[in-house]
Design an enzyme around this catalytic site. Structure first.
Site, PDB file in Angstrom:
ATOM      1  N   ALA A   1      33.273  38.053  38.717  1.00 32.12           N
ATOM      2  CA  ALA A   1      32.700  39.022  39.660  1.00 32.12           C
ATOM      3  C   ALA A   1      32.849  40.441  39.116  1.00 32.12           C
ATOM      4  CB  ALA A   1      33.385  38.890  41.024  1.00 32.12           C
TER       5      ALA A   1
ATOM      6  N   GLU B   1      38.984  49.827  45.836  1.00 32.14           N
ATOM      7  CA  GLU B   1      39.762  50.953  46.325  1.00 32.14           C
ATOM      8  C   GLU B   1      38.848  51.971  47.002  1.00 32.14           C
ATOM      9  OE1 GLU B   1      42.531  52.300  43.330  1.00 32.14           O
ATOM     10  OE2 GLU B   1      42.926  50.223  42.803  1.00 32.14           O
TER      11      GLU B   1
ATOM     12  N   CYS C   1      40.788  47.410  37.438  1.00 29.77           N
ATOM     13  CA  CYS C   1      40.284  46.033  37.293  1.00 29.77           C
ATOM     14  C   CYS C   1      39.209  45.838  36.232  1.00 29.77           C
ATOM     15  CB  CYS C   1      39.712  45.558  38.617  1.00 29.77           C
ATOM     16  SG  CYS C   1      40.981  45.253  39.837  1.00 29.77           S
ATOM     17  N   PHE C   2      38.161  46.662  36.258  1.00 25.38           N
ATOM     18  CA  PHE C   2      36.986  46.351  35.441  1.00 25.38           C
ATOM     19  C   PHE C   2      37.323  46.166  33.963  1.00 25.38           C
ATOM     20  CE2 PHE C   2      33.200  47.977  38.197  1.00 25.38           C
ATOM     21  CZ  PHE C   2      33.482  46.967  39.109  1.00 25.38           C
TER      22      PHE C   2
ATOM     23  N   ALA D   1      54.448  46.248  46.283  1.00 29.33           N
ATOM     24  CA  ALA D   1      53.915  47.087  47.364  1.00 29.33           C
ATOM     25  C   ALA D   1      52.945  48.106  46.804  1.00 29.33           C
ATOM     26  CB  ALA D   1      55.066  47.778  48.088  1.00 29.33           C
TER      27      ALA D   1
HETATM   28  C1  UDX Z   1      36.664  46.602  41.677  1.00 29.99           C
HETATM   29  C2  UDX Z   1      35.805  45.511  42.363  1.00 29.99           C
HETATM   30  O1  UDX Z   1      34.683  46.109  43.003  1.00 29.99           O
HETATM   31  C3  UDX Z   1      36.645  44.765  43.362  1.00 29.99           C
HETATM   32  O2  UDX Z   1      35.878  43.717  43.929  1.00 29.99           O
HETATM   33  C4  UDX Z   1      37.843  44.198  42.632  1.00 29.99           C
HETATM   34  O3  UDX Z   1      38.653  43.481  43.482  1.00 29.99           O
HETATM   35  C5  UDX Z   1      38.637  45.303  41.962  1.00 29.99           C
HETATM   36  O4  UDX Z   1      37.796  46.023  41.084  1.00 29.99           O
HETATM   37  P1  UDX Z   1      37.529  49.063  42.308  1.00 29.99           P
HETATM   38  O5  UDX Z   1      38.140  49.078  40.940  1.00 29.99           O
HETATM   39  O6  UDX Z   1      38.387  49.520  43.436  1.00 29.99           O
HETATM   40  O7  UDX Z   1      37.058  47.564  42.648  1.00 29.99           O
HETATM   41  O8  UDX Z   1      36.247  49.998  42.300  1.00 29.99           O
HETATM   42  P2  UDX Z   1      34.637  49.840  42.291  1.00 29.99           P
HETATM   43  O9  UDX Z   1      34.094  50.384  43.553  1.00 29.99           O
HETATM   44  O10 UDX Z   1      34.211  48.472  41.920  1.00 29.99           O
HETATM   45  O11 UDX Z   1      34.250  50.884  41.133  1.00 29.99           O
HETATM   46  C6  UDX Z   1      34.703  50.709  39.792  1.00 29.99           C
HETATM   47  C7  UDX Z   1      34.240  51.864  38.924  1.00 29.99           C
HETATM   48  O12 UDX Z   1      32.816  51.827  38.720  1.00 29.99           O
HETATM   49  C8  UDX Z   1      34.554  53.246  39.516  1.00 29.99           C
HETATM   50  O13 UDX Z   1      35.005  54.120  38.480  1.00 29.99           O
HETATM   51  C9  UDX Z   1      33.220  53.689  40.082  1.00 29.99           C
HETATM   52  O14 UDX Z   1      33.136  55.084  40.184  1.00 29.99           O
HETATM   53  C10 UDX Z   1      32.258  53.098  39.047  1.00 29.99           C
HETATM   54  N1  UDX Z   1      30.884  52.875  39.589  1.00 29.99           N
HETATM   55  C11 UDX Z   1      30.672  51.999  40.628  1.00 29.99           C
HETATM   56  C12 UDX Z   1      29.819  53.560  39.037  1.00 29.99           C
HETATM   57  O15 UDX Z   1      30.002  54.357  38.107  1.00 29.99           O
HETATM   58  N2  UDX Z   1      28.556  53.335  39.529  1.00 29.99           N
HETATM   59  C13 UDX Z   1      28.309  52.458  40.553  1.00 29.99           C
HETATM   60  O16 UDX Z   1      27.150  52.306  40.944  1.00 29.99           O
HETATM   61  C14 UDX Z   1      29.411  51.771  41.126  1.00 29.99           C
HETATM   62  P1  ADP Z   2      48.149  46.640  42.006  1.00 27.98           P
HETATM   63  O1  ADP Z   2      46.964  47.566  41.886  1.00 27.98           O
HETATM   64  O2  ADP Z   2      47.918  45.322  41.312  1.00 27.98           O
HETATM   65  O3  ADP Z   2      48.614  46.469  43.423  1.00 27.98           O
HETATM   66  P2  ADP Z   2      50.425  48.405  41.503  1.00 27.98           P
HETATM   67  O4  ADP Z   2      50.990  48.883  40.201  1.00 27.98           O
HETATM   68  O5  ADP Z   2      49.871  49.397  42.469  1.00 27.98           O
HETATM   69  O6  ADP Z   2      49.351  47.287  41.152  1.00 27.98           O
HETATM   70  O7  ADP Z   2      51.570  47.612  42.319  1.00 27.98           O
HETATM   71  C1  ADP Z   2      52.379  46.627  41.775  1.00 27.98           C
HETATM   72  C2  ADP Z   2      53.795  46.788  42.349  1.00 27.98           C
HETATM   73  O8  ADP Z   2      54.586  45.643  41.967  1.00 27.98           O
HETATM   74  C3  ADP Z   2      54.568  48.016  41.816  1.00 27.98           C
HETATM   75  O9  ADP Z   2      54.950  48.832  42.904  1.00 27.98           O
HETATM   76  C4  ADP Z   2      55.811  47.410  41.108  1.00 27.98           C
HETATM   77  O10 ADP Z   2      56.994  48.181  41.294  1.00 27.98           O
HETATM   78  C5  ADP Z   2      55.946  46.053  41.795  1.00 27.98           C
HETATM   79  N1  ADP Z   2      56.662  45.048  41.005  1.00 27.98           N
HETATM   80  C6  ADP Z   2      56.473  44.685  39.716  1.00 27.98           C
HETATM   81  N2  ADP Z   2      57.330  43.692  39.359  1.00 27.98           N
HETATM   82  C7  ADP Z   2      58.098  43.411  40.445  1.00 27.98           C
HETATM   83  C8  ADP Z   2      59.160  42.470  40.731  1.00 27.98           C
HETATM   84  N3  ADP Z   2      59.593  41.607  39.814  1.00 27.98           N
HETATM   85  N4  ADP Z   2      59.697  42.476  41.972  1.00 27.98           N
HETATM   86  C9  ADP Z   2      59.256  43.341  42.919  1.00 27.98           C
HETATM   87  N5  ADP Z   2      58.259  44.233  42.722  1.00 27.98           N
HETATM   88  C10 ADP Z   2      57.672  44.283  41.518  1.00 27.98           C
END
Ligand code: UDX
Ligand code: ADP
Length: 464
Positions: free
Chosen positions: A225, A166, A278-279, A11
């Site tokens: 991506a 996000e 992610c990045f 969650a």
């Molecule tokens: C990213 C991907 O965009 C998304 O598709 C994937 O599923 C998860 O990873 P996110 O990590 O939520 O999403 O943020 P994003 O908006 O991509 O920004 C990543 C970082 O780059 C942030 O720290 C942001 O501030 C920075 N950024 C982004 C810059 O510094 N300059 C830009 O022009 C764009």
């Molecule tokens: P993401 O950004 O990938 O959603 P988060 O850390 O926000 O990552 O969320 C992952 C969630 O998965 C956490 O809340 C964690 O407690 C839960 N989690 C991890 N392993 C298990 C598991 N085996 N069963 C249920 N929940 C789990």
């Protein structure tokens, strides 16, 4: 095959918003989000939606609409697996901090634990959807665990990487460019499983936005991506340094480059460095995969994007020290923002953490204000780096609940996150209560430098 009951394990930032939107759009499907973290589930169930565990614009409204109708949050993982015909795995896949691939490969421990739990509990056929970002070929590992440890029921594995960013997750889910579904297509059953997930998204997305591929293309597309997007930020950040030593302005360069439709205007904002869950993780993953295949040049190429990003963060901190007459020891520095970007309370890999760490090494005192990040999270982030004791971190970095206290008596302000509200602050009042000369280091280029200089600030942007 019509899906009636979905379970999502995890969650978090991915599982929470994605399932809320699926429940909002698919009234006839019961969606249960489960997590082992009891506190998190209690927050998801809190009547006061201001207390949801994650902040994301528009999320509270979606949760309010669907929760209790066909959206449920629970800690009963076994019960939800048993009931479901489709199970999303959205658990975290952090970078490994130990053993082979340490610091680079994704730690699949949580995924494997999930797979084993599903295998143990499932008494009927299930479609298992990998939602977490996973290295290529994880589906094969999932399949093997489910097959060898299961109770003889059938599992169909699909890959459905999320592309939501996000801060705009709800908008991305509702109006995203596309969803990607990877699956096997060799039997009628496996094609039906894929169609079942296509039908879920078809509740609100157009058919041509739902792309289907084989599992591995889908897994690899996600890493690709993110690597491409991150590379753009690093490319413009590399130019920001060159702009600073010449008479160019990085925003002007970005505008000139971005109007070439082949390149486009997005992801060309120079900054203190990219962060987020992610990045960095996905690029390191890609580097690790390339290395494991012996593709040294490919690995080196992508690793350079990370190196450039680390450089950009360190350069920002160094700039502050140099500008403040080569010492920040005992000086108060106010941080505006701790989240890795605006409109989220997520701080994973946020540039702020590394900039703070560098400045604390120089014995600065840091006061942080972030509209959505909780103070204990800042300490957790710093302590994770293990640079100094927890007591020292707590002593040297404090969080405040308003911007004004953070900036009072500070020698300098550093903007680390591009929260919109920072632009509207009473900058004159801030200036009057700071030590002089008063500096602003705008790590996001969001403030109006000319206006600030009129007030009396010494303003430094990125790439200006
Ligand atoms: C990213 C991907 O965009 C998304 O598709 C994937 O599923 C998860 O990873 P996110 O990590 O939520 O999403 O943020 P994003 O908006 O991509 O920004 C990543 C970082 O780059 C942030 O720290 C942001 O501030 C920075 N950024 C982004 C810059 O510094 N300059 C830009 O022009 C764009
Ligand atoms: P993401 O950004 O990938 O959603 P988060 O850390 O926000 O990552 O969320 C992952 C969630 O998965 C956490 O809340 C964690 O407690 C839960 N989690 C991890 N392993 C298990 C598991 N085996 N069963 C249920 N929940 C789990």
């Amino acid at each position: 095959m019509k899906v009636k009951n979905i379970c999502c394990i995890g969650a978090g930032y991915v599982g929470g918003p994605t399932m809320s939107v699926i429940a909002q759009k698919c009234h006839e499907i019961k969606v249960t989000v489960v997590d082992i973290n009891e506190e998190r589930i209690a927050q998801w169930n809190d009547k006061n939606t201001d207390l949801l565990p994650i902040y994301e614009p528009g999320l509270a409204e979606v949760v309010e609409e669907a929760r209790g109708r066909n959206l449920f949050f629970s800690t009963d993982v076994d019960g939800a697996i048993d009931e479901a015909d489709m199970i999303f795995i959205s658990v975290n896949t952090p970078t490994k901090t130990y053993g082979i691939g340490k610091g680079m490969a994704a730690d699949l421990k949580y995924i494997e634990l999930c797979a084993r739990q599903i295998a143990r509990v499932a008494k009927s056929d299930k479609i298992v959807v990998e939602k977490s970002t996973l290295p290529v070929r994880t589906a094969a590992a999932l399949k093997s665990i489910l097959h060898y440890t299961g109770n003889g029921v059938n599992f169909h594995i699909l890959s459905n990487p999320e592309f939501l960013a996000e801060g705009t997750a709800i908008q991305d889910l509702l109006e995203g460019d596309r969803v990607l579904i990877g699956g096997e297509r060799d039997t009628q059953e496996s094609r039906d499983a894929m169609q079942a997930l296509v039908d879920v998204y078809a509740h609100w997305m157009k058919p041509d936005q739902i792309l289907t591929t084989n599992v591995w293309s889908s897994e690899l597309s996600k890493l690709t991506a993110n690597a491409f997007l991150a590379q753009r930020v690093s490319s413009i950040n590399a130019m920001s340094e060159l702009c600073e030593v010449t008479d160019a302005d990085v925003s002007e360069v970005a505008r000139a480059v971005g109007t070439d439709s082949r390149i486009g205007p997005k992801f060309l904002k120079a900054s203190v460095g990219f962060g987020g869950s992610c990045f960095q993780k996905d690029i390191l993953n890609l580097v690790y995969i390339a290395k494991s295949y012996g593709l040294k040049e490919v690995a080196d190429y992508w690793e350079q994007v990370i190196i450039m990003n680390d450089h950009q963060k360190r350069r920002f901190a160094r700039n502050i020290v140099q500008t403040l007459f080569n010492t920040v020891s005992g000086k108060k520095i106010a941080f505006l923002g701790w989240a890795f970007k605006k409109d989220t309370n997520d701080t994973r890999e946020s540039a702020a953490i590394y900039v703070a760490d560098d400045l604390l090494e120089e014995k600065a005192e840091i006061a942080v204000f972030d509209p959505k990040v909780k103070p204990h999270q800042m300490q957790t982030d710093l302590n994770f780096l293990n640079t100094r004791s927890q007591d020292e971190n707590a002593e040297m970095l404090t969080a405040t609940d308003n911007y004004y206290d953070a900036c009072k008596d500070a020698h300098a302000i550093a903007v680390l996150t591009e929260w919109d509200e920072f632009k509207d602050y009473d900058w004159k009042k801030i200036y009057d209560n700071m030590r002089k000369p008063a500096f602003v280091f705008d790590g996001r280029n969001i403030l109006n430098g000319e206006d600030l200089e009129k007030i009396g600030f010494i303003y430094r942007g990125i790439g200006k």
